[in-house]
Scaffold this active site. Structure first.
Site, PDB file in Angstrom:
ATOM      1  N   GLY A  12      22.379  44.131  18.443  1.00 23.66           N
ATOM      2  CA  GLY A  12      21.181  43.473  17.910  1.00 23.66           C
ATOM      3  C   GLY A  12      20.272  42.998  19.034  1.00 23.66           C
ATOM      4  N   GLY A 112      26.216  41.898  23.324  1.00 17.96           N
ATOM      5  CA  GLY A 112      27.038  40.857  22.722  1.00 17.96           C
ATOM      6  C   GLY A 112      28.469  41.345  22.555  1.00 17.96           C
ATOM      7  N   ASP A 137      23.777  34.455  18.810  1.00 18.35           N
ATOM      8  CA  ASP A 137      24.892  33.744  18.166  1.00 18.35           C
ATOM      9  C   ASP A 137      25.617  32.801  19.133  1.00 18.35           C
ATOM     10  OD1 ASP A 137      24.245  35.416  16.056  1.00 18.35           O
ATOM     11  OD2 ASP A 137      25.786  36.894  16.551  1.00 18.35           O
ATOM     12  N   GLY A 180      24.036  33.897  12.886  1.00 18.96           N
ATOM     13  CA  GLY A 180      25.115  33.421  13.766  1.00 18.96           C
ATOM     14  C   GLY A 180      26.387  34.227  13.596  1.00 18.96           C
ATOM     15  N   ARG A 276      16.193  25.455  -4.010  1.00 15.37           N
ATOM     16  CA  ARG A 276      15.466  26.609  -3.476  1.00 15.37           C
ATOM     17  C   ARG A 276      16.161  27.098  -2.208  1.00 15.37           C
ATOM     18  NH1 ARG A 276      13.432  26.252  -7.710  1.00 15.37           N
ATOM     19  NH2 ARG A 276      11.212  26.322  -8.283  1.00 15.37           N
ATOM     20  N   GLN A 284      14.492  35.139  13.344  1.00 15.61           N
ATOM     21  CA  GLN A 284      15.231  34.385  14.366  1.00 15.61           C
ATOM     22  C   GLN A 284      15.457  35.196  15.637  1.00 15.61           C
ATOM     23  OE1 GLN A 284      18.409  31.777  12.082  1.00 15.61           O
ATOM     24  NE2 GLN A 284      17.823  33.537  10.852  1.00 15.61           N
TER      25      GLN A 284
HETATM   26  O1  F6P Z   1      24.461  39.227  16.426  1.00 13.45           O
HETATM   27  C1  F6P Z   1      23.141  38.945  16.168  1.00 13.45           C
HETATM   28  C2  F6P Z   1      22.857  38.987  14.683  1.00 13.45           C
HETATM   29  O2  F6P Z   1      21.499  38.661  14.477  1.00 13.45           O
HETATM   30  C3  F6P Z   1      23.761  38.116  13.836  1.00 13.45           C
HETATM   31  O3  F6P Z   1      23.381  36.771  13.871  1.00 13.45           O
HETATM   32  C4  F6P Z   1      23.603  38.779  12.499  1.00 13.45           C
HETATM   33  O4  F6P Z   1      24.748  38.558  11.705  1.00 13.45           O
HETATM   34  C5  F6P Z   1      23.480  40.231  12.843  1.00 13.45           C
HETATM   35  O5  F6P Z   1      23.072  40.296  14.201  1.00 13.45           O
HETATM   36  C6  F6P Z   1      22.491  41.011  12.011  1.00 13.45           C
HETATM   37  O6  F6P Z   1      22.588  42.341  12.383  1.00 13.45           O
HETATM   38  P1  F6P Z   1      21.552  43.471  11.993  1.00 13.45           P
HETATM   39  O7  F6P Z   1      20.317  43.277  12.822  1.00 13.45           O
HETATM   40  O8  F6P Z   1      22.253  44.729  12.328  1.00 13.45           O
HETATM   41  O9  F6P Z   1      21.246  43.299  10.542  1.00 13.45           O
END
Ligand code: F6P
Length: 362
Positions: A12, A112, A137, A180, A276, A284
């Site tokens: 990611g 990561g 994360d 996270g 909500r 993020q």
């Molecule tokens: O590891 C970073 C992260 O943004 C996590 O917080 C999240 O669970 C995951 O990657 C989302 O992954 P993708 O971008 O493949 O949907």
């Protein structure tokens, strides 16, 4: 002899990948002015399939504030790294082939958890690997900090701030879902910084009853709204007690994959208030890195270049007590840095009245 270095961004993305590559390249060119840096396209995929850019120093300029990654990234699951690709080719052999064809002296991996496991696999196969700790994360074992975390914290906190004003106007319960993966660092930090009333982390299984009691208590104290920051990986006490298989089954039977929407359904059964949900999601990971993250990125990049210069391979650059150093990949690969239940931040958050949705909070 001209130093030849490969670099790739894997998994990611985050806001400070470019800033880290810039830091690495600037330090690298200073120590080896005629160094040749090859940027692999889309992470390990480019290393497998010989897709790369022969970088020039100017290509690393203007990157300090630029989010995303100029090289592109992809998720190449570690689980399938040792399996042949769709053409029956051995992926590790493909990567080794590119590395030796380009006569690389080192490979720098910005990644990561999953990417670090693959980096270790390559190191075991004889490649000179230096890994740099990327992830919003902040869950890499062995480092106090990862680049990306602080920028994501900024966005997640801003999301909670925005929700605050509207929640107050409407006297609503708001649930904000924070990324996270399986750990709660981002939710813990953003929850405290954003003034959430209840923070739900994967490390502290929650009780729906305790959450509802917390909301009722706030109402009885004339606080008309409640903000709940929930980590995407948060689990209830019942879910935390399940086997991995049963939990997977329970998740597949839910009518939502979102922790926040699921929780909204659960608490709505027991309280009268309007609930909500807000999911800032990939926001993020987007936008520019914060100043602090640029600092972390620059330091990681410089430490990575030093590791290459010193011939320290098979390592991850880490932060320990404010200093950069390196640890062997085998010390970190496959291990998660979770939030300890007795972390000082949790104690201090409890001291100011924040609930973690557990029976202990009553
Ligand atoms: O590891 C970073 C992260 O943004 C996590 O917080 C999240 O669970 C995951 O990657 C989302 O992954 P993708 O971008 O493949 O949907």
């Amino acid at each position: 002899m001209r130093k030849r270095i490969g670099i790739l961004t894997s998994g990611g993305d985050c806001q400070s990948l470019n800033a880290t590559m810039r830091g690495f390249a600037k330090a690298m060119y200073r120590q080896e002015p005629d160094a040749c840096i090859y940027g692999f396209v889309n992470g390990y995929w480019g290393l497998m399939y010989n897709e790369y850019i022969e970088m020039t120093p100017d290509q690393f300029s203007g990157l300090l504030t630029r989010g995303g990654t100029i090289l592109g990234t992809s998720r190449q699951s570690f689980k399938y790294m040792s399996e042949p690709d769709e053409n029956g080719m051995d992926k590790v052999e493909l990567m080794k082939g590119t590395y030796s064809r380009l006569k690389l002296d080192a490979l720098v991996v910005l990644g990561g958890n999953g990417s670090i496991k693959s980096a270790q696999l390559l190191a075991k196969n004889g490649l000179n690997v230096v890994a740099l700790p990327k992830t919003i994360d902040n869950d890499l074992y062995g480092t106090d900090l990862t680049f990306g975390f602080h920028s994501a914290l900024d966005v997640a906190t801003y999301a909670i701030d925005c929700v605050h004003t509207t929640a107050a106007s409407h006297s609503r319960v708001f649930i904000v879902e924070i990324m996270g993966h399986k750990v709660g660092w981002l939710t813990l930090y953003a929850g405290i910084a954003g003034g959430a009333d209840i923070i739900l982390l994967p490390e502290i299984p929650y009780s729906v009853d305790a959450i509802c009691r917390g909301i009722a208590r706030r109402r009885s104290q004339d606080h008309k709204f409640t903000i709940i920051a929930v980590a995407e990986g948060a689990k209830s006490v019942e879910e935390a007690a399940m086997s991995k298989k049963d939990y997977k089954k329970a998740l597949s039977e839910r009518d939502t994959t979102s922790a926040a929407y699921h929780l909204a359904q659960e608490i709505q059964k027991s309280i009268q208030a309007e609930v909500r949900v807000t999911v800032p999601g990939h926001m993020q990971r987007g936008g520019s890195p914060t100043p602090y993250d640029r600092l972390i990125a620059t330091r990681c990049g410089a430490a990575g270049a030093k590791a290459v210069k010193d011939g320290k391979f098979g390592v991850l650059v880490v932060f320990k007590n404010g200093k950069t150093t390196t640890i062997p990949l085998e010390e970190t690969a496959g291990r998660l840095k979770t939030v300890p239940a007795d972390h000082p931040l949790i104690q201090e958050a409890r001291a100011v009245g924040i609930s973690f949705g557990s029976e202990d909070d009553d």
